[in-house]
Design an enzyme around this catalytic site. Structure first.
Site, PDB file in Angstrom:
ATOM      1  N   CYS A   1       3.016 -28.538  21.686  1.00  0.00           N
ATOM      2  CA  CYS A   1       1.923 -27.437  21.922  1.00  0.00           C
ATOM      3  C   CYS A   1       2.873 -26.507  22.308  1.00  0.00           C
ATOM      4  O   CYS A   1       4.230 -26.789  22.906  1.00  0.00           O
ATOM      5  CB  CYS A   1       1.390 -28.363  23.216  1.00  0.00           C
TER       6      CYS A   1
ATOM      7  N   GLU B   1       2.891 -24.325  25.138  1.00  0.00           N
ATOM      8  CA  GLU B   1       3.560 -24.449  26.374  1.00  0.00           C
ATOM      9  C   GLU B   1       4.747 -25.362  26.501  1.00  0.00           C
ATOM     10  O   GLU B   1       5.776 -25.365  26.845  1.00  0.00           O
ATOM     11  CB  GLU B   1       2.336 -25.212  27.837  1.00  0.00           C
TER      12      GLU B   1
END
Length: 130
Positions: free
Chosen positions: A50, A52
């Protein structure tokens, strides 16, 4: 650097040949430094990463461990939230009062505290057997 600009800058470089869903993330640390990450898909689901998580990895690789603010952006009709796993990853380095802003490319934004995004987060205190 503005977090929204940093997130959009990296979002376009995401590697998403399977879903076409590109996500960018930018993290500001307590020192004021900004770290970026984008999602990287893999044909062998779920082996991708991801946005993040990528930003957090860049932050840690640079020797920092305190998140002050997070911005996540995707080309979606509404702002997208970090997935559950990324919420927990953010919680490892951020306090419950840290603001996480989710935006889309049309400029729509929603901001919540990490505590609102991840109530009841698992933390180090739960590991203490003393």
């Amino acid at each position: 650097m503005d977090l929204r600009t940093a997130a959009i800058e990296v979002q376009v470089r995401a590697y998403a040949p399977y879903s076409g869903f590109k996500v960018g993330a930018a993290i500001r640390t307590a020192s004021g430094a900004v770290y970026q990450g984008c999602n990287v898909e893999n044909v062998a689901y779920p082996e991708g990463t991801c946005a993040e998580a990528g930003a957090i990895a860049a932050m840690v690789a640079a020797g920092e461990t305190k998140i002050a603010k997070v911005y996540v952006v995707a080309d979606s009709p509404v702002p997208v939230t970090p997935c559950g796993g990324c919420r927990q990853k953010i919680a490892e380095f951020a306090g419950r009062d840290v603001t996480v802003t989710m935006g889309n490319l049309d400029g729509v934004e929603t901001s919540l505290t990490l505590g609102d995004l991840l109530p009841g987060a698992f933390d180090a205190a739960q590991m203490d057997r003393a």
